[in-house]
Write a protein that holds these residues in place. Structure first.
Motif, short mmCIF file in Angstrom:
data_model
loop_
_atom_site.label_atom_id
_atom_site.label_comp_id
_atom_site.label_asym_id
_atom_site.label_seq_id
_atom_site.Cartn_x
_atom_site.Cartn_y
_atom_site.Cartn_z
N ARG A 44 -3.01 17.61 3.89
CA ARG A 44 -2.26 16.66 4.70
C ARG A 44 -2.04 15.41 3.85
N VAL A 45 -0.83 14.84 3.91
CA VAL A 45 -0.48 13.69 3.07
C VAL A 45 0.26 12.67 3.92
N VAL A 46 -0.07 11.37 3.78
CA VAL A 46 0.69 10.29 4.39
C VAL A 46 0.93 9.20 3.35
N PHE A 47 2.08 8.56 3.44
CA PHE A 47 2.46 7.50 2.52
C PHE A 47 2.43 6.16 3.23
N SER A 48 2.11 5.11 2.48
CA SER A 48 2.14 3.76 3.05
C SER A 48 3.57 3.38 3.41
N ASP B 28 0.31 -2.98 6.75
CA ASP B 28 0.24 -3.78 5.52
C ASP B 28 -0.34 -3.01 4.34
N GLY B 29 -0.71 -1.74 4.53
CA GLY B 29 -1.21 -0.92 3.44
C GLY B 29 -2.61 -1.25 2.98
N ARG B 30 -3.36 -2.06 3.75
CA ARG B 30 -4.70 -2.46 3.34
C ARG B 30 -5.81 -1.59 3.93
N GLN B 31 -5.49 -0.88 5.00
CA GLN B 31 -6.50 -0.06 5.67
C GLN B 31 -5.94 1.32 6.00
N ILE B 32 -6.86 2.22 6.29
CA ILE B 32 -6.51 3.56 6.75
C ILE B 32 -7.35 3.84 7.99
#
Length: 713
Positions: A459-463, A507-511
Motif C-alpha cells: 500500500r502506498v500514499v503520497f503527501s 502539512d506532510g509532518r505526520q502520518i
C-alpha cells in the motif's frame, strides 16, 4: 558483488533457486528443465546481478576468443530459454532486462547460500612428528588400555542409541500430489480458510485460475486436476467439507464482504449443484449421520436438515467457529475458533451433545495461532497447523491431549491438513507467495513494475505536495517513508506492530495509521514523518479503523472494522476526532458505514456500507448523505483534485478498478485483472494512486500445491 558471496554454490531469487555447482534450476523445490548453455548464461547474470553485462562479456565467458559461432543467434536463443523457464518476458521483465545496444541485466534481488563451513583447525601431529614429544609424554600409563576399552564400550553404546533414535525420528518423506501451482492458499485475515476434502481416490480443493476462484478435483494417484462445473452465481466457492459417504460437498459462495454466505451442496460424481434455502453461514459440515448439516453463524453452531429444514441451536461459543471436523465415531467435534476482536485462532473441542466446550493447547503459543485440525480414520492421531516464528507448519498429536510433534519444517508455508479415509496418510497445502507493486499504464493497457525500490510494498500514499511517500512492506507489514524518488528511506514501525493503512497529514509532518500488535485490537496511531512522537489516538478496548485527516489537519475521521475483521456484534459508524480537545463524536447518519475518506478540498466524506455494496457520500456543507453508486466496492481513494473517486471491485471475477465522478456519479472503467499480464499472478489489491492519479496495485504471485506424507508410527 563480493568474492565471498560468489563462493556460494546456490543462488535464490523469488521462487527460484539455482544450484551453480550441479547446473540445476528449481522453482519452489521443483526442478525445472534448462539446458546447459542457457544455464551458463544465467549463472553469469546471477553472479553479476544488478550490473549491465555486455554481449562481449557473455561471448568471452561462454566461448572465449578461439571459438567461432553464430553468437547473436545462440545468445538470443539462450536468453529466450531462460525467460521461458522463469516465466519472464522481454516486454515486462521481472528477472532479465534487455538494454538496447548495451546487453542484459539481472534485475531481481538475489541471495547466495553460503557453502558449508569446513574445519580449518591445524592437523594433529602424526607419527612423523612423534620425536617432538618428550619421553615422559610418550610413556603409556598402565591404566590407559582399560580406560580406552571402557571409552570404546561407551562410544559403541551411544552410537547404537543415537542410530536407533535417528531411525525413530527419520525425516518425513513429503511428496507433491498436484502440480498446477494454482491451489488457493488461505487468508485467515479475510476469514478464508481453504478447505480440502477427499473421497478416498480424489482430492477436492479451491484453485485460482486467472485470479478467479474455482472448485477443482485431483486424482490422488497422479495429481491430474480438473474443475467442477458450478452455477454462474457461485462467484468464489469456499469448500466446507465432504459427506461421510464421499458423495457430496458442502460449499459457501464468497460473493461479498459479508461474514455469512449462502450454502450449496455439490455432488462429487456429477450432477447439478443446489443451494440450501434460507441458510447463511461462515462454514459448515455434515453431521455424523450424513443426512443433517452443522453450520456456523456468528458465534453459534446450528443443526438442520440437508434442505435447511428444522434448524436447532447446537452450541454458543466465545468466538467465530470454522473448520468443523468430527472425531471418528461422532463422540466429539473439534473446530477452529476465531477471536473476533484480535483475529487469533485456537483449537477447541466440544461434546456430541453441544456441551463441555474447551480450548486445546491453551498457552502453547502466545497469542494462540493454531488452526484447521483433522483426525485420522482410527481416531489415534490429530493433525493441525500452527505458526511459530512467522512460519506455518503441520503438527500432530498422538493422543487426545498429547504433546504436539512438528511434522514439517519449511521452506513452504504449510496449511489445512486433512487425513486419508484409511491409514495414516495426510494431505496439506504447501504455498510460496510473494507480491510486487505495479502501476497501470493507460497507453499500454497493462500494469508495469513501479520500481525496484518499492517492489514489495502493498500500500502506498503520497503527501499532498507529492514530494514524500509512505508505504507498508509486504515482508513484515512495517511502515516506511521516503522521498518520492525512494531516497531518504526511514522505517517508522517494526515488529510486532502490523500496519494496515495510513494517510499523510496535510502539512506532510505526520502520518496517521491503523495498526495492531499480536492478540490485540486494531488501533489508530500518529507518528512524526521522521519517526518521532508515536502515540495512540484513543484509549479504547475496541477496534478502530481507516483514519484520514481533515484538510485543515485539526480533525481525524475514522470508522470501525467490518465483520470480516472482527466485532460482529458491535455497532458501526463514522466518527470525528478533535485533536485539540482529544474527543470523538459520531458523524450524523453514519450508522452502518465504515472506511471513511475525506476529500482533499474538504467538501465530502466518502464511506462504504458494511456489506460493501454501496459507496456513500457525505456533504459537509449540508450535513446530508446520499448513495453515489450501488455495486461491489472497496478501497476508495480520492483523486488529487477531489473531482473523482477510484475504487476496486475485488469480489467480482474481473476485479475491476473504476473511477466515479463526484458528485454526478458517472462510473468509468479504468483497469481489471485481465490487464495483469503476469504468468504467476493470482490476484491483486488496489494499493493507491500516484501523484498523477494512475492506479497502483499489489499483485500477489503464488505457487501452491497439495502435498502428502505418511504419519510416523
Amino acid at each position: 558483488m563480493s568474492t565471498a558471496a560468489k563462493l556460494g554454490s546456490k543462488v535464490r531469487f523469488g521462487l527460484f533457486e539455482a544450484d551453480l555447482k550441479t547446473g540445476e534450476l528449481y522453482r519452489s523445490g521443483i526442478r525445472i528443465r534448462l539446458q546447459a548453455q542457457p544455464f551458463r548464461v544465467l549463472t553469469f547474470l546471477l553472479e553479476n546481478a544488478g550490473e549491465v553485462v555486455s554481449r562481449d562479456q557473455l561471448q568471452q565467458y561462454l566461448w572465449g576468443n578461439d571459438t567461432v559461432v553464430d553468437f547473436e543467434h545462440s545468445l538470443g536463443t539462450a536468453i529466450n530459454k531462460i525467460r521461458d523457464a522463469l516465466g519472464d518476458s522481454a516486454e515486462n521483465p521481472r528477472f532479465i532486462e534487455t538494454l538496447a545496444k548495451r546487453g542484459y541485466r539481472f534485475i531481481a534481488p538475489v541471495s547466495f547460500v553460503p557453502p558449508p563451513v569446513t574445519d580449518t583447525s591445524p592437523p594433529i601431529a602424526q607419527d612423523g612428528a612423534a620425536h617432538l614429544l618428550s619421553p615422559a609424554v610418550r610413556r603409556v600409563p598402565a591404566w590407559l588400555p582399560l580406560a580406552v576399552g571402557i571409552a570404546c564400550v561407551i562410544v559403541i553404546a551411544m552410537t547404537l542409541f543415537l542410530s536407533l533414535r535417528r531411525h525413530d525420528e527419520q525425516p518425513l518423506q513429503i511428496s507433491r500430489v498436484t502440480s498446477s501451482g494454482r491451489v488457493s492458499p488461505g487468508d485467515t485475515f479475510l476469514e478464508n480458510l481453504p478447505g480440502i476434502a477427499t473421497d478416498g481416490t480424489r482430492l477436492y480443493f479451491p484453485e485460482l485460475e486467472s485470479g478467479r476462484m474455482q472448485l477443482a478435483q485431483g486424482l490422488i494417484a497422479d495429481g491430474e486436476t480438473t474443475n467442477l462445473t458450478l452455477p454462474d452465481e457461485i462467484i468464489a466457492p469456499l469448500l466446507g467439507d465432504i459427506s461421510p459417504d464421499g458423495s457430496k460437498l458442502i460449499i459457501r459462495n464468497h460473493i461479498s464482504a459479508e461474514a455469512e454466505q449462502t450454502l450449496w451442496v455439490v455432488p462429487t460424481l456429477g450432477g447439478a449443484a443446489r443451494q440450501i434455502p434460507g441458510l447463511l453461514a461462515q462454514d459448515a459440515t455434515w453431521m455424523p449421520d450424513g443426512t443433517h448439516i452443522l453450520y456456523a453463524t456468528g458465534n453459534t453452531l446450528w443443526t438442520a436438515g440437508e434442505n435447511g429444514e428444522a434448524p436447532l441451536q447446537f452450541a454458543v461459543l466465545p468466538g467465530r467457529p470454522f473448520w468443523l471436523r468430527w472425531m471418528p465415531g461422532g463422540s466429539a467435534l473439534r473446530l477452529t475458533l476465531l477471536d473476533p476482536a484480535n483475529h487469533t485462532t485456537s483449537l477447541w473441542e466440544i461434546g456430541a451433545d453441544g456441551r463441555n466446550a474447551r480450548q486445546l493447547l491453551r498457552g502453547w503459543t502466545r497469542p494462540a495461532n493454531e488452526c484447521c485440525g483433522s483426525w485420522t480414520s482410527d481416531g489415534k492421531y490429530f493433525v493441525f497447523e500452527s505458526q511459530h516464528n512467522g512460519e506455518n507448519n503441520i503438527w500432530m498429536q498422538r493422543s487426545r491431549d498429547g504433546k504436539p510433534i512438528q511434522l514439517t519444517n519449511g521452506p513452504l508455508d504449510y496449511q489445512s491438513p486433512i487425513t486419508s479415509r484409511a491409514g495414516n496418510r495426510i494431505f496439506f497445502i504447501g504455498a510460496d507467495t510473494r507480491s510486487e507493486l505495479l502501476e497501470y499504464s493507460s497507453a499500454n493497457k497493462t500494469f508495469l513494475p513501479y520500481g525496484e525500490a518499492l517492489m514489495t510494498a502493498n500500500r502506498v500514499v503520497f503527501s499532498r505536495d507529492g514530494k514524500w511517500m509512505a508505504w507498508i512492506s509486504h515482508e513484515d507489514n512495517s511502515l516506511w517513508r521516503s522521498r518520492a524518488n525512494a531516497t531518504e528511506r526511514v522505517q517508522l514501525t517494526g515488529r510486532p506492530m502490523e500496519v494496515f493503512m495510513m494517510q499523510w497529514s496535510p502539512d506532510g509532518r505526520q502520518i496517521v495509521f491503523m495498526a495492531r500488535e499480536p492478540g490485540k485490537e486494531w488501533q489508530i496511531y500518529t507518528i512524526g514523518a521522521d519517526g518521532s512522537n508515536l502515540h495512540p489516538m484513543l484509549a479504547e478496548n475496541r477496534n478502530e479503523a481507516d483514519p484520514d485527516w481533515s484538510p485543515d489537519g485539526r480533525q481525524i475521521v475514522f470508522g470501525r472494522v467490518p465483520a470480516l475483521m472482527g466485532e460482529t456484534a458491535e455497532s458501526k459508524a463514522i466518527y470525528l476526532f478533535d485533536i485539540a480537545a482529544g474527543k470523538s463524536t459520531m458523524l450524523p447518519g453514519s450508522q452502518g458505514l465504515f472506511s471513511p475518506r475525506w476529500s482533499p478540498d474538504g467538501r465530502y466524506i466518502a464511506a462504504l456500507s458494511l456489506d460493501m455494496t454501496r459507496l456513500m457520500l457525505f456533504d459537509t456543507s449540508t450535513g446530508t448523505w446520499r448513495s453515489l453508486t450501488a455495486q461491489s466496492v472497496a478501497d476508495p481513494v480520492w483523486s488529487r483534485d477531489s473531482k473523482s473517486l477510484f475504487f476496486h471491485t475485488y469480489v467480482q471475477k474481473s476485479q475491476t478498478i473504476y473511477r466515479i465522478t463526484v458528485p454526478s456519479g458517472k462510473v468509468e472503467h479504468v483497469a481489471d485483472l485481465e490487464d495483469l499480464h503476469f504468468a504467476d499472478a493470482v490476484d491483486y489489491q488496489f494499493a493507491g494512486l500516484t501523484p498523477r492519479d494512475t492506479p497502483l496495485v499489489n499483485a500477489r504471485m503464488s505457487t501452491a500445491n497439495i502435498y502428502s506424507t505418511e504419519l510416523p508410527k
